[in-house]
Motif scaffolding. Structure first.
Motif, PDB file in Angstrom:
ATOM      1  N   SER A 117       0.942  -1.240  -0.071  1.00 41.84           N
ATOM      2  CA  SER A 117       0.068   0.012  -0.049  1.00 41.84           C
ATOM      3  C   SER A 117       0.922   1.560   0.028  1.00 41.84           C
ATOM      4  CB  SER A 117      -1.028   0.011   0.985  1.00 41.84           C
ATOM      5  OG  SER A 117      -0.339  -0.278   2.375  1.00 41.84           O
ATOM      6  N   ALA A 118       1.911   1.308   0.859  1.00 42.36           N
ATOM      7  CA  ALA A 118       2.772   2.474   0.689  1.00 42.36           C
ATOM      8  C   ALA A 118       4.049   1.984   0.817  1.00 42.36           C
ATOM      9  CB  ALA A 118       2.447   3.490   1.791  1.00 42.36           C
ATOM     10  N   LEU A 119       5.077   2.869   0.500  1.00 45.03           N
ATOM     11  CA  LEU A 119       6.614   2.868   0.661  1.00 45.03           C
ATOM     12  C   LEU A 119       7.123   4.049   1.444  1.00 45.03           C
ATOM     13  CD1 LEU A 119       8.222   1.267  -2.520  1.00 45.03           C
ATOM     14  CD2 LEU A 119       8.010   0.269  -0.280  1.00 45.03           C
ATOM     15  N   ARG A 120       8.027   3.927   2.561  1.00 49.18           N
ATOM     16  CA  ARG A 120       8.426   5.094   3.261  1.00 49.18           C
ATOM     17  C   ARG A 120       9.956   4.817   3.165  1.00 49.18           C
ATOM     18  NH1 ARG A 120       6.361   4.559   8.544  1.00 49.18           N
ATOM     19  NH2 ARG A 120       4.468   5.485   7.625  1.00 49.18           N
ATOM     20  N   CYS A 121      10.688   6.020   2.485  1.00 53.09           N
ATOM     21  CA  CYS A 121      12.189   5.846   2.614  1.00 53.09           C
ATOM     22  C   CYS A 121      12.565   7.374   3.472  1.00 53.09           C
ATOM     23  CB  CYS A 121      12.911   5.585   1.431  1.00 53.09           C
ATOM     24  SG  CYS A 121      14.537   5.530   1.344  1.00 53.09           S
ATOM     25  N   GLY A 122      13.156   7.317   4.436  1.00 45.65           N
ATOM     26  CA  GLY A 122      13.350   8.431   5.204  1.00 45.65           C
ATOM     27  C   GLY A 122      12.162   9.162   5.606  1.00 45.65           C
ATOM     28  N   GLU A 123      12.038  10.447   5.029  1.00 43.41           N
ATOM     29  CA  GLU A 123      11.091  11.433   5.138  1.00 43.41           C
ATOM     30  C   GLU A 123       9.810  11.277   4.171  1.00 43.41           C
ATOM     31  OE1 GLU A 123      10.299  13.240   8.029  1.00 43.41           O
ATOM     32  OE2 GLU A 123      12.297  12.287   8.999  1.00 43.41           O
ATOM     33  N   ARG A 124      10.026  10.502   3.036  1.00 42.37           N
ATOM     34  CA  ARG A 124       9.260  10.558   1.993  1.00 42.37           C
ATOM     35  C   ARG A 124       8.412   9.209   2.259  1.00 42.37           C
ATOM     36  NH1 ARG A 124      12.347  10.335  -3.472  1.00 42.37           N
ATOM     37  NH2 ARG A 124      13.073   8.394  -2.464  1.00 42.37           N
TER      38      ARG A 124
END
Length: 197
Positions: A117-124
């Motif tokens: 559903s979602a990917l998170r890398c650092g603040e993005r």
């Protein structure tokens, strides 16, 4: 002293389910007993009858007992598999919150497992397909790095090694070569995914 009845309807359902599970466990111990113990005893008697059959003919009663025990072993093995499946479900429910939301999530779990559903890398954070693809690409480019020009090169021509023409190794296999390879194999062997028997 009795149990305190919670005011939350979901907690009351959980309390009733725990009482039913406790009652079923007691009934199972009184009426069914340990299927594992019954399987062990039945298999031991069958083994002793098999050993006796090697040295003499079994009587009619012994043959009947052996046949009936074999049928019971099949039934007990099926019952033990069913109990193990049910026990796995109960253990899964015991660790989770028994609410309507949990059951909805459980019923739509397969669809959710097949989707990121979602990917998170650092603040993005990326939720759309293009953003997830770009984020994954950036992550692996950073992880693996990029090529840089090298200061030194290795020249194989300067080593003076003899040149061998290996162009024939890149030619496609012909149907005759494949058939010859299959015919050359032993009759009781078949190739695995890697080509070896």
């Amino acid at each position: 002293m009795g149990e305190v009845v919670p005011s939350n309807p979901i907690a009351r359902v959980g309390l009733k389910l725990r009482r039913v599970a406790r009652g079923l466990r007691g009934w199972s111990q009184r009426k069914v007993g340990s299927t594992r113990d019954m399987l062990l005893v039945a298999n031991e008697v069958i083994l002793r009858l098999d050993v006796a059959q090697e040295s003499r003919a079994l009587s009619a009663a012994e043959s009947w007992l052996r046949r009936s025990l074999k049928l019971k072993v099949l039934g007990l093995a099926s019952l033990e598999r069913t109990i193990a499946r049910q026990r796995a479900r109960v253990l899964g429910l015991r660790d989770k919150d028994a609410s309507a939301q949990f059951y909805r999530i459980l019923s739509s779990g397969r669809r959710q497992r097949c989707c990121i559903s979602a990917l998170r890398c650092g603040e993005r954070t990326a939720t759309d397909l293009a953003g997830k693809v770009a984020m994954a690409t950036d992550y692996y480019v950073d992880l693996l790095g990029t090529t840089r020009p090298r200061e030194f090169d290795l020249s194989l021509q300067a080593l003076g090694l003899p040149r061998v023409d290996l162009a024939h190794l890149e030619a496609r296999f012909t149907e005759e070569e494949v058939w010859a390879a299959l015919c050359a194999m032993p009759s009781n062997k078949s190739p695995g995914p890697d080509g070896f028997t």
